[in-house]
Design a protein around this motif. Structure first.
Motif, PDB file in Angstrom:
ATOM      1  N   GLN B  26       0.797  -1.230   0.000  1.00 56.45           N
ATOM      2  CA  GLN B  26       0.000   0.000   0.000  1.00 56.45           C
ATOM      3  C   GLN B  26       0.827   1.277   0.000  1.00 56.45           C
ATOM      4  O   GLN B  26       0.552   2.176  -0.760  1.00 56.45           O
ATOM      5  N   MET B  29       1.967   2.065  -3.369  1.00 58.83           N
ATOM      6  CA  MET B  29       0.893   2.355  -4.306  1.00 58.83           C
ATOM      7  C   MET B  29       0.159   3.654  -3.994  1.00 58.83           C
ATOM      8  O   MET B  29      -0.309   4.337  -4.893  1.00 58.83           O
ATOM      9  N   MET B  35      -2.444   5.538  -9.382  1.00 54.87           N
ATOM     10  CA  MET B  35      -3.339   4.846  -8.449  1.00 54.87           C
ATOM     11  C   MET B  35      -4.364   5.780  -7.821  1.00 54.87           C
ATOM     12  O   MET B  35      -5.439   5.347  -7.428  1.00 54.87           O
ATOM     13  N   LEU B  42      -6.783  -0.211  -5.067  1.00 55.73           N
ATOM     14  CA  LEU B  42      -5.843  -0.329  -3.950  1.00 55.73           C
ATOM     15  C   LEU B  42      -6.435  -1.237  -2.866  1.00 55.73           C
ATOM     16  O   LEU B  42      -5.756  -2.122  -2.345  1.00 55.73           O
ATOM     17  N   SER B  46      -5.080  -4.909  -1.998  1.00 57.78           N
ATOM     18  CA  SER B  46      -4.654  -5.137  -0.626  1.00 57.78           C
ATOM     19  C   SER B  46      -5.349  -6.377  -0.030  1.00 57.78           C
ATOM     20  O   SER B  46      -4.694  -7.213   0.596  1.00 57.78           O
TER      21      SER B  46
END
Lengths: 324, 136
Positions: B26, B29, B35, B42, B46
């Motif tokens: 995370q 990103m 993103m 995301l 995740s």
């Protein structure tokens, strides 16, 4: 006594011209440098040409047309100070010139909400009092009216509508401001003019001016795109920017004086709308960037098609098509 | 490049968990500009990565709740994604049209004429902008 400047703000096709003319009817001077009417606005734009073309469009060209305030702030930071100061000095001189023989001056331009930080610094330097008038129209009415003039899809119009209000209202908390509904202005012009006079604390108005505006200027026949609240729920374009509905309903309550812009209820509700907008901001900004790119490509194609060399080639293109 | 090196090192070290752990998480990103336009992915990434690392099971109620919330969010964004897709399709069409025009033999043949036309247009534009300069 401090001189006063009135700024009418909203997206194009929101009735800003009618509201600017209404402002003039209650005694606010709009200056002598107004742009001429055309097929898009047969009764006149009531735009100060120096504000619209020289300052706002010039500044946006210099900053490479940012979409909202975060982009604007970033590009202003990167920009050469001398170039920005040239615009600022010109704008301060213009405000002072316009207010030489009058106590109140007003202007409208659709780009003002985006350039609000610039104009606020100008007003501060000129030592004048700022007053803001937000023109409100049904977002679908604006979006579909915009298709006719700019050939942009309705979703793009809705995003523009929302962005303008987010920037205008977000940038004027604690200042003198009001919302005027274009639809209510067409229904009851006299009532709306008196409401504007009351909210903006304008001392006296000429009754004959009010009557001229209500009977001669306001023309319901020019209101082609009429949409109801039910349309807002059913139109497929609204699904792309659903927060427009909440924003419109809230601002209509303000335009009907059911709620004040200083009320805690309004401020909280508006904060939620802003949060929703900025949550999806990167997505909206991405869509707008593609839209801008498409617009530039369309223009490039139009330039080629309208050019003399392309027209000269018409017979040969026809022959090559036949051969195919 | 950096990522492929990380992956290779993970394979050398051995163990699928180490390889999966080297994938962008995370924090990497979130900072990516791309993103930010698709924050929903995301959450999906995740959740799936947690499942791949055996931190959560696919049958776990927590996983189901996370998945349902992501799907709900996707439902909200569906219309704007469709709009973006339409815009991208239109962009491809316009690029193709312009390319066809500019690559045609006829258009290339009249290059000198176009050069003069472009110069005249640039001059007209310059004069137009001069009239609207803030110094005038």
């Amino acid at each position: 006594m401090t001189k006063r400047v009135f700024m009418v703000m909203a997206m194009a096709r929101c009735g800003t011209s009618t509201i600017a003319r209404g402002l003039n009817a209650i005694g606010v001077d709009l200056g002598n440098s107004l742009s001429r009417p055309d097929h898009r606005n047969p009764k006149g734009f009531f735009e100060d040409m120096d504000v619209t073309f020289k300052i706002n469009r010039g500044l946006l060209r210099l900053l490479n047309h940012p979409w909202t305030c975060p982009e604007l702030a970033e590009r202003m930071r990167l920009q050469d100070d001398a170039a920005l100061n040239q615009f600022r000095d010109y704008a301060v001189r213009l405000v002072q010139t316009r207010l030489t023989h009058t106590e109140t001056w007003g202007f409208k331009d659709t780009n003002t909400s985006l350039l609000l930080p610039f104009w606020q610094s100008v007003m501060q330097s000129a030592g004048v009092e700022e007053n803001y008038i937000f023109a409100l129209r049904n977002p679908l009415g604006c979006a579909y009216s915009n298709i006719k003039h700019s050939r942009l899809p309705p979703e793009s119009g809705l995003l523009e509508w929302l962005k303008n209000l987010i920037l205008a209202i977000g940038g004027t908390h604690g200042r003198k401001r009001m919302v005027v509904s274009y639809d209510l202005m067409l229904q009851e012009p006299l009532h709306e003019l008196l409401r504007m006079q009351r909210h903006l604390s304008i001392a006296s108005v000429s009754q004959s001016e009010l009557n001229t505006f209500a009977s001669k200027f306001v023309d319901k026949k020019l209101h082609h795109h009429h949409y109801t609240d039910a349309d807002l729920l059913n139109d497929p374009a609204m699904l792309a920017v659903p927060v427009c509905l909440t924003a419109y309903q809230l601002l209509m309550r303000v335009a009907k004086d059911e709620l004040s812009m200083q009320d805690e209820e309004f401020l909280q509700a508006w904060q939620q709308i802003e949060d929703e907008f900025y949550k999806y901001y990167p997505l909206y900004a991405y869509a707008t960037s593609i839209q801008k790119e498409n617009h530039l490509l369309e223009r490039e194609i139009r330039v080629v098609r309208k050019s003399v060399p392309w027209k000269l080639l018409a017979p040969m293109r026809f022959l090559s098509l036949l051969r195919l | 490049m950096k990522q492929s090196i990380q992956l290779s090192l993970a394979i050398v070290d051995g163990g699928v968990s180490a390889l999966l752990a080297s994938l962008p998480r995370q924090n990497v990103m979130v900072t990516s500009r791309v993103m930010r336009t698709a924050a929903l992915y995301l959450h999906l990434y995740s959740s799936l990565l947690d499942a791949a690392l055996h931190e959560i099971s696919l049958t776990d109620p927590e996983f189901s709740a996370r998945w349902d919330s992501a799907i709900q969010e996707y439902g909200k964004l569906d219309a704007i994604y469709c709009y973006i897709e339409r815009l991208l399709y239109r962009r491809a069409e316009l690029r193709q049209t312009l390319n066809d025009m500019q690559q045609s033999r006829l258009w290339k043949l009249i290059a000198p004429l176009r050069w003069i036309d472009d110069k005249l247009r640039a001059q007209r534009k310059r004069k137009h902008l001069q009239r609207r300069a803030v110094t005038s």
